[in-house]
Design a protein around this motif. Structure first.
Motif, mmCIF file in Angstrom:
data_model
loop_
_atom_site.group_PDB
_atom_site.id
_atom_site.type_symbol
_atom_site.label_atom_id
_atom_site.label_comp_id
_atom_site.label_asym_id
_atom_site.label_seq_id
_atom_site.Cartn_x
_atom_site.Cartn_y
_atom_site.Cartn_z
ATOM 1 N N SER A 96 0.858 -1.063 0.114
ATOM 2 C CA SER A 96 -0.023 0.042 0.036
ATOM 3 C C SER A 96 0.686 1.369 0.032
ATOM 4 O O SER A 96 2.151 1.188 0.331
ATOM 5 N N ILE A 97 0.190 2.223 -0.442
ATOM 6 C CA ILE A 97 0.860 3.422 -0.427
ATOM 7 C C ILE A 97 1.538 3.846 0.927
ATOM 8 O O ILE A 97 2.446 4.594 1.214
ATOM 9 N N SER A 98 0.469 3.674 2.028
ATOM 10 C CA SER A 98 0.751 3.875 3.511
ATOM 11 C C SER A 98 2.013 3.137 3.898
ATOM 12 O O SER A 98 2.925 3.654 4.633
ATOM 13 N N GLU A 99 1.989 1.879 3.527
ATOM 14 C CA GLU A 99 3.193 1.160 3.817
ATOM 15 C C GLU A 99 4.609 1.700 3.142
ATOM 16 O O GLU A 99 5.644 1.796 3.781
ATOM 17 N N LEU A 100 4.428 2.152 1.834
ATOM 18 C CA LEU A 100 5.688 2.579 1.268
ATOM 19 C C LEU A 100 5.970 3.798 1.883
ATOM 20 O O LEU A 100 7.144 3.962 2.050
ATOM 21 N N ILE A 101 5.160 4.881 2.458
ATOM 22 C CA ILE A 101 5.547 5.992 3.046
ATOM 23 C C ILE A 101 6.205 5.740 4.395
ATOM 24 O O ILE A 101 7.198 6.108 4.630
ATOM 25 N N ARG A 102 5.532 4.651 5.317
ATOM 26 C CA ARG A 102 6.142 4.034 6.420
ATOM 27 C C ARG A 102 7.537 3.704 6.251
ATOM 28 O O ARG A 102 8.574 4.082 7.072
ATOM 29 N N ARG A 103 7.787 2.718 5.200
ATOM 30 C CA ARG A 103 9.073 2.357 5.064
ATOM 31 C C ARG A 103 10.245 3.526 4.570
ATOM 32 O O ARG A 103 11.481 3.277 5.163
ATOM 33 N N ALA A 104 9.701 4.363 3.817
ATOM 34 C CA ALA A 104 10.582 5.401 3.464
ATOM 35 C C ALA A 104 10.891 6.404 4.735
ATOM 36 O O ALA A 104 12.267 6.699 4.718
ATOM 37 N N VAL A 105 9.892 6.601 5.420
ATOM 38 C CA VAL A 105 10.298 7.387 6.646
ATOM 39 C C VAL A 105 11.214 6.749 7.520
ATOM 40 O O VAL A 105 12.101 7.352 8.019
ATOM 41 N N GLU A 106 10.938 5.342 7.764
ATOM 42 C CA GLU A 106 11.532 4.755 8.663
ATOM 43 C C GLU A 106 13.257 4.652 8.466
ATOM 44 O O GLU A 106 14.285 4.779 9.050
ATOM 45 N N LYS A 107 13.214 4.344 7.037
ATOM 46 C CA LYS A 107 14.652 4.387 6.362
ATOM 47 C C LYS A 107 15.307 5.503 6.445
ATOM 48 O O LYS A 107 16.671 5.738 6.775
ATOM 49 N N ASP A 108 14.703 6.754 6.204
ATOM 50 C CA ASP A 108 15.238 8.087 6.500
ATOM 51 C C ASP A 108 15.728 8.458 7.813
ATOM 52 O O ASP A 108 16.911 8.834 8.133
ATOM 53 N N LEU A 109 14.672 7.970 8.798
ATOM 54 C CA LEU A 109 15.126 8.435 10.352
ATOM 55 C C LEU A 109 16.172 7.656 10.882
ATOM 56 O O LEU A 109 16.770 7.681 11.604
ATOM 57 N N ASN A 110 16.564 6.342 10.079
ATOM 58 C CA ASN A 110 17.392 5.241 10.727
ATOM 59 C C ASN A 110 19.002 5.453 10.083
ATOM 60 O O ASN A 110 19.801 4.887 10.437
ATOM 61 N N LYS A 111 18.891 6.531 8.919
ATOM 62 C CA LYS A 111 20.093 6.906 8.482
ATOM 63 C C LYS A 111 20.824 7.763 9.521
ATOM 64 O O LYS A 111 20.553 8.411 10.229
ATOM 65 N N ASN A 162 26.586 14.345 11.313
ATOM 66 C CA ASN A 162 27.568 14.331 12.332
ATOM 67 C C ASN A 162 27.901 13.030 12.934
ATOM 68 O O ASN A 162 29.477 13.094 13.240
ATOM 69 N N GLU A 163 27.226 11.996 13.112
ATOM 70 C CA GLU A 163 27.543 10.730 13.372
ATOM 71 C C GLU A 163 28.368 10.192 12.353
ATOM 72 O O GLU A 163 29.611 9.487 12.803
ATOM 73 N N ALA A 164 28.433 10.145 11.154
ATOM 74 C CA ALA A 164 29.008 9.873 10.145
ATOM 75 C C ALA A 164 30.535 10.401 10.143
ATOM 76 O O ALA A 164 31.432 9.776 10.147
ATOM 77 N N ARG A 165 30.381 11.796 10.206
ATOM 78 C CA ARG A 165 31.689 12.426 10.571
ATOM 79 C C ARG A 165 32.586 11.753 11.521
ATOM 80 O O ARG A 165 33.765 11.686 11.548
ATOM 81 N N ALA A 166 31.945 11.824 12.671
ATOM 82 C CA ALA A 166 32.657 11.401 13.983
ATOM 83 C C ALA A 166 33.125 9.903 13.814
ATOM 84 O O ALA A 166 34.286 9.468 14.065
ATOM 85 N N PHE A 167 32.466 9.153 13.000
ATOM 86 C CA PHE A 167 32.968 7.929 12.584
ATOM 87 C C PHE A 167 33.995 7.795 12.034
ATOM 88 O O PHE A 167 35.094 7.153 12.174
ATOM 89 N N PHE A 168 34.227 8.645 10.753
ATOM 90 C CA PHE A 168 35.270 8.743 9.964
ATOM 91 C C PHE A 168 36.594 9.440 10.586
ATOM 92 O O PHE A 168 37.685 9.091 10.252
#
Length: 83
Positions: free
Chosen positions: A26-41, A45-51
């Motif tokens: 569903s469109i709702s599920e697609l949006i939920r997955r996209a939002v979750e993926k973006d929030l979990n990136k 600043n965290e990436a810079r600290a890692f490198f």
């Protein structure tokens, strides 16, 4: 789960509708997955600290990066920098 309403531009909605059909969700599920993926990136600043925390291999500790690259380039017919 919480219910919310959002407004989407017609073109975005059509793209979501098309992709949801392709993926079979569903469109709702697609949006939920996209939002979750973006929030979990990891944020920038965290990436810079890692490198910044990375340390070079022991064999490269005394190597100057710019000189190393120039040495590689000078040894290659393809990468040679013309002076």
């Amino acid at each position: 789960m919480h219910r919310t309403q959002i407004y989407l531009q017609d073109t975005v909605y059509e793209q979501l509708k098309h992709k949801s059909r392709l993926v079979g969700i569903s469109i709702s599920e697609l949006i939920r997955r996209a939002v979750e993926k973006d929030l979990n990136k990891p944020d920038h600043n965290e990436a810079r600290a890692f490198f910044d925390a990375l340390t070079p291999l022991e064999s490269f500790k005394t190597t100057e990066p710019e000189q190393y690259v120039n040495d590689i380039r000078s040894g290659s017919r393809i990468l040679r920098v013309e002076e």
